[in-house]
Scaffold this motif. Structure first.
Motif, short mmCIF file in Angstrom:
data_model
loop_
_atom_site.label_atom_id
_atom_site.label_comp_id
_atom_site.label_asym_id
_atom_site.label_seq_id
_atom_site.Cartn_x
_atom_site.Cartn_y
_atom_site.Cartn_z
N ARG A 1 0.85 -1.19 0.00
CA ARG A 1 0.00 0.00 0.00
C ARG A 1 0.88 1.24 0.00
N ARG A 2 0.83 2.03 -1.04
CA ARG A 2 1.60 3.27 -1.14
C ARG A 2 0.63 4.43 -1.27
N GLU B 1 0.89 -1.38 -5.19
CA GLU B 1 1.93 -1.87 -6.09
C GLU B 1 2.20 -3.34 -5.79
#
Length: 320
Positions: free
Chosen positions: A58-59, A64
């Motif tokens: 989780r960015r 990603e």
């Protein structure tokens, strides 16, 4: 013994992974699947638990894939494509637009109706695999009883138990006498069997329906059967023999029409007899114990529609 717990993923789980990879955000993936974001989050957590590895990082800008996630996604795309293809194949099979069908027929109906019915089916179902054999009724019935054909157009013979068949009546066949176009009798207004008895004949073996019809026709006018006979089931050999001699041969009207009419126009002529010669009726037969597939049903229905078409029947009658 399997040391690893089952890690099978459900189609919905595969779909979720694909949507996350496509959109990069869990909310958008959930929207694409018409589920809530919490439900999608729980589903992803369950997949990662089953596989024993995180699949996405989780960015701030989105999700990603991890190294493990990229490996899984390569497989996911393949599996989903195969599943979509599988569903499409099943749909086509159920609609009678794919699959395979094997049929057989005696010569007349093969020429008059079966070719056109197959062309109709192939125009809407190009992936359909249709196998056709043209052979005598006895061989056709043996093939049908052995389960090698879905249905046949054949005559019922006494050595076969007709209770095994679903029987659809079709029609009888008119027999005509064919010779080369410049045969001595080709221009005669009427040719009698008495005149024909002195000529050489090419016929199927004894017991074949066409030959029996000729024998009966001679007997009905008080004549013995032709004595100068070459016996062969080969239509090709018969055509070659006729082209090089004054011999004559009996054949069903539909085959004769195919030979003498355009676009083939093979240089043969039908002699004008004073009376019709008919061969016993043929039937559409299938085994009661073997239901037809959707494709076989489509072909059968097309065939029956054509055989019952009065315009088509008049077309063949007028050809000769």
């Amino acid at each position: 013994m399997n040391k690893h717990p089952a890690r099978w993923l459900k189609p919905s789980q595969l779909h979720l992974l694909s949507e996350i990879a496509t959109h990069g955000q869990l909310q958008l993936a959930a929207d694409a699947m018409a589920v809530t974001q919490p439900a999608a989050s729980r589903m992803l957590a369950e997949v990662e638990r089953q596989l024993g590895a995180p699949l996405f990082i989780r960015r701030p800008k989105g999700m990603e894939p991890t190294q493990e996630g990229r490996a899984v996604l390569r497989r996911v795309d393949v599996v989903l494509r195969e599943m979509r293809s599988m569903v499409a194949d099943v749909d086509l099979l159920q609609q009678g637009l794919a699959g395979s069908v094997s049929v057989g027929a005696v010569t007349g109906p093969a020429v008059s109706h079966l070719v056109a019915a197959i062309r109709e089916i192939k125009s809407t179902a190009p992936r359909a695999e249709i196998s056709v054999d043209v052979m005598p009724s006895r061989d056709l019935l043996h093939q049908l009883m052995a389960g090698k054909m879905d249905f046949v157009l054949a005559r019922i013979l006494p050595e076969f138990d007709s209770h095994a068949f679903e029987i659809t009546p079709m029609r009888d066949e008119r027999i005509v006498i064919v010779a080369r176009a410049n045969h001595p009798l080709a221009r005669a207004h009427v040719v009698t069997l008495t005149e024909l008895s002195s000529y050489e004949w090419i016929m199927q073996q004894r017991g074949a329906p066409i030959r029996e019809a000729i024998v009966n026709a001679f007997a009905q006018v008080g004549l013995p059967e032709p004595h100068n006979v070459v016996s062969s089931p080969s239509a090709l050999l018969s055509m070659a023999y006729l082209a090089q001699s004054d011999a004559v041969t009996p054949m069903v009207q539909e085959v004769a029409s195919l030979l003498i009419q355009p676009p083939i126009g093979a240089g043969f002529s039908v002699l004008n007899l004073p009376h019709d010669i008919r061969v016993s009726p043929y039937y559409l037969l299938r085994l009661r114990r073997r239901p037809l597939t959707p494709l076989a049903l489509s072909l059968r229905d097309s065939l029956l529609a054509r055989s019952n078409d009065p315009d088509l029947a008049r077309c063949y009658a007028s050809d000769l």
